[in-house]
Write a protein that holds these residues in place. Sequence first.
Motif, mmCIF file in Angstrom:
data_model
loop_
_atom_site.group_PDB
_atom_site.id
_atom_site.type_symbol
_atom_site.label_atom_id
_atom_site.label_comp_id
_atom_site.label_asym_id
_atom_site.label_seq_id
_atom_site.Cartn_x
_atom_site.Cartn_y
_atom_site.Cartn_z
ATOM 1 N N LYS A 261 0.829 -1.207 0.000
ATOM 2 C CA LYS A 261 0.000 0.000 0.000
ATOM 3 C C LYS A 261 0.863 1.258 0.000
ATOM 4 C CE LYS A 261 -3.946 2.126 2.189
ATOM 5 N NZ LYS A 261 -5.012 1.993 3.147
ATOM 6 N N GLY A 262 0.576 2.146 -0.955
ATOM 7 C CA GLY A 262 1.284 3.423 -1.024
ATOM 8 C C GLY A 262 2.653 3.364 -1.684
ATOM 9 N N VAL A 263 3.098 2.168 -2.092
ATOM 10 C CA VAL A 263 4.389 2.054 -2.784
ATOM 11 C C VAL A 263 4.277 2.814 -4.108
ATOM 12 C CG1 VAL A 263 5.963 0.451 -3.963
ATOM 13 C CG2 VAL A 263 5.046 -0.130 -1.713
ATOM 14 N N LYS A 264 5.234 3.706 -4.368
ATOM 15 C CA LYS A 264 5.204 4.526 -5.582
ATOM 16 C C LYS A 264 5.842 3.747 -6.735
ATOM 17 C CE LYS A 264 5.212 9.014 -3.413
ATOM 18 N NZ LYS A 264 5.565 9.237 -2.057
ATOM 19 N N VAL A 265 5.063 3.569 -7.796
ATOM 20 C CA VAL A 265 5.509 2.755 -8.930
ATOM 21 C C VAL A 265 5.469 3.563 -10.217
ATOM 22 C CG1 VAL A 265 5.182 0.558 -10.138
ATOM 23 C CG2 VAL A 265 4.322 0.818 -7.819
ATOM 24 N N TYR A 266 6.514 3.387 -11.022
ATOM 25 C CA TYR A 266 6.512 3.953 -12.366
ATOM 26 C C TYR A 266 6.378 2.786 -13.339
ATOM 27 C CZ TYR A 266 7.365 7.211 -16.133
ATOM 28 O OH TYR A 266 7.203 8.001 -17.245
ATOM 29 N N VAL A 267 5.496 2.935 -14.317
ATOM 30 C CA VAL A 267 5.228 1.847 -15.267
ATOM 31 C C VAL A 267 5.668 2.258 -16.668
ATOM 32 C CG1 VAL A 267 3.464 0.340 -16.266
ATOM 33 C CG2 VAL A 267 3.239 1.126 -13.894
ATOM 34 N N GLY A 268 6.505 1.434 -17.262
ATOM 35 C CA GLY A 268 6.940 1.654 -18.633
ATOM 36 C C GLY A 268 6.666 0.412 -19.462
ATOM 37 N N HIS A 269 5.889 0.560 -20.522
ATOM 38 C CA HIS A 269 5.618 -0.574 -21.410
ATOM 39 C C HIS A 269 5.207 -0.016 -22.756
ATOM 40 C CE1 HIS A 269 4.385 -4.479 -22.826
ATOM 41 N NE2 HIS A 269 4.702 -5.031 -21.665
ATOM 42 N N GLN A 270 5.789 -0.563 -23.814
ATOM 43 C CA GLN A 270 5.522 -0.035 -25.143
ATOM 44 C C GLN A 270 4.094 -0.328 -25.615
ATOM 45 O OE1 GLN A 270 8.436 -1.248 -28.062
ATOM 46 N NE2 GLN A 270 8.670 0.874 -28.636
ATOM 47 N N ASP A 271 3.546 -1.441 -25.157
ATOM 48 C CA ASP A 271 2.191 -1.838 -25.538
ATOM 49 C C ASP A 271 1.178 -1.139 -24.625
ATOM 50 O OD1 ASP A 271 -0.306 -3.451 -25.311
ATOM 51 O OD2 ASP A 271 0.682 -4.679 -26.839
ATOM 52 N N GLU A 272 0.371 -0.272 -25.219
ATOM 53 C CA GLU A 272 -0.561 0.552 -24.429
ATOM 54 C C GLU A 272 -1.563 -0.298 -23.650
ATOM 55 O OE1 GLU A 272 -3.728 4.215 -24.974
ATOM 56 O OE2 GLU A 272 -2.360 3.748 -26.631
ATOM 57 N N THR A 273 -2.053 -1.387 -24.273
ATOM 58 C CA THR A 273 -3.026 -2.262 -23.608
ATOM 59 C C THR A 273 -2.407 -2.928 -22.387
ATOM 60 O OG1 THR A 273 -4.016 -2.694 -25.765
ATOM 61 C CG2 THR A 273 -4.632 -4.188 -23.989
ATOM 62 N N GLN A 274 -1.194 -3.437 -22.552
ATOM 63 C CA GLN A 274 -0.498 -4.094 -21.445
ATOM 64 C C GLN A 274 -0.178 -3.084 -20.335
ATOM 65 O OE1 GLN A 274 -0.866 -7.077 -21.292
ATOM 66 N NE2 GLN A 274 0.798 -8.270 -22.175
ATOM 67 N N ARG A 275 0.233 -1.886 -20.741
ATOM 68 C CA ARG A 275 0.565 -0.846 -19.772
ATOM 69 C C ARG A 275 -0.665 -0.470 -18.938
ATOM 70 N NH1 ARG A 275 2.257 2.649 -23.091
ATOM 71 N NH2 ARG A 275 0.695 4.268 -22.896
ATOM 72 N N SER A 276 -1.801 -0.286 -19.620
ATOM 73 C CA SER A 276 -3.040 0.056 -18.919
ATOM 74 C C SER A 276 -3.453 -1.055 -17.965
ATOM 75 C CB SER A 276 -4.178 0.290 -19.923
ATOM 76 O OG SER A 276 -3.880 1.405 -20.702
ATOM 77 N N ARG A 277 -3.256 -2.301 -18.397
ATOM 78 C CA ARG A 277 -3.573 -3.449 -17.548
ATOM 79 C C ARG A 277 -2.706 -3.458 -16.303
ATOM 80 N NH1 ARG A 277 -2.209 -8.406 -18.610
ATOM 81 N NH2 ARG A 277 -3.565 -9.823 -17.520
ATOM 82 N N LEU A 278 -1.412 -3.197 -16.489
ATOM 83 C CA LEU A 278 -0.479 -3.163 -15.357
ATOM 84 C C LEU A 278 -0.868 -2.053 -14.378
ATOM 85 C CD1 LEU A 278 2.927 -3.679 -17.214
ATOM 86 C CD2 LEU A 278 1.942 -5.221 -15.503
ATOM 87 N N VAL A 279 -1.157 -0.875 -14.914
ATOM 88 C CA VAL A 279 -1.552 0.259 -14.066
ATOM 89 C C VAL A 279 -2.795 -0.103 -13.263
ATOM 90 C CG1 VAL A 279 -2.454 2.628 -14.093
ATOM 91 C CG2 VAL A 279 -0.449 2.050 -15.467
#
Length: 197
Positions: free
Chosen positions: A6-24
Motif C-alpha cells: 500500500k502506497g508504494v510509488k511505482v513507475y510503469v513503462g511498457h511499449q504496448d498501451e493495452t499491457q501498460r493500462s492493464r499493469l496500471v
Amino acid sequence: MENRLKGVKVYVGHQDETQRSRLVSILEKLDMEVVGETSSAAEMEKACLAKRPDLIVSGLFPSENPGVDALVSIGEVEPIPGLIIAKKEDMEAVEKALEDHVMAYLIDPVDEHDLKPTIYLVIKRFEQFQELREENENLKEVIATRKKVERAKGVLMALYDLTEEDAYLKMRKVATDRRIKLGEVADLVIKNAQKSA
C-alpha cells in the motif's frame, strides 16, 4: 501482503498501451501509487531519475535498441528496484537486466496473482541488497581507517621512538581527549608528518 504494498510509488513503462493500462489497473487495485507511465524507455529513464519511485515495472521496449539499458542506467545513478515484464523470446535481454537492480521478471501476460507476490519479493530482495551494500561500504570504511591508523602508528614510532602499543595508546588518548574518532587522529598525525617532511 496488501499492507506491505500500500502506497508504494511505482513507475510503469511498457511499449504496448493495452499491457501498460492493464499493469496500471492491477497496481492501483493493489493500493500502489502509480506516479507515472510511458511507452518510451528514454522518457522512463528521465522521469524515474526525477521522481525516484519506490519501484519500476517495465517492459523491454523492443523498438528501442536495447530498451533494457534505461533500467541499467537508472540503477547506476539511483538504485531503484525493477521488475521486468517480458516475452519468452526476450530472455537474453532479461538476463542482462538481472545483473543490475532488476530483481525479478514475469512473462507477459501477467495478472494480479503473478504480480502481487513478485512485487513483494522484489521489494524484499532490494531491501536485502541495500543492507548488503551498506555493510560493504561500512567494511570499506573500517579497512581504510585501519590502514590510516597503521600508517600513523608507524609515523609516531619513528618520530618518538615508541613501541607499536605505545603509539596506539597515544593516538587513543588524543582521540578520547578531543572526542574525535581514531581515524581523524590518524589523519592529523599523517598530515603533520607530511608538513614536517
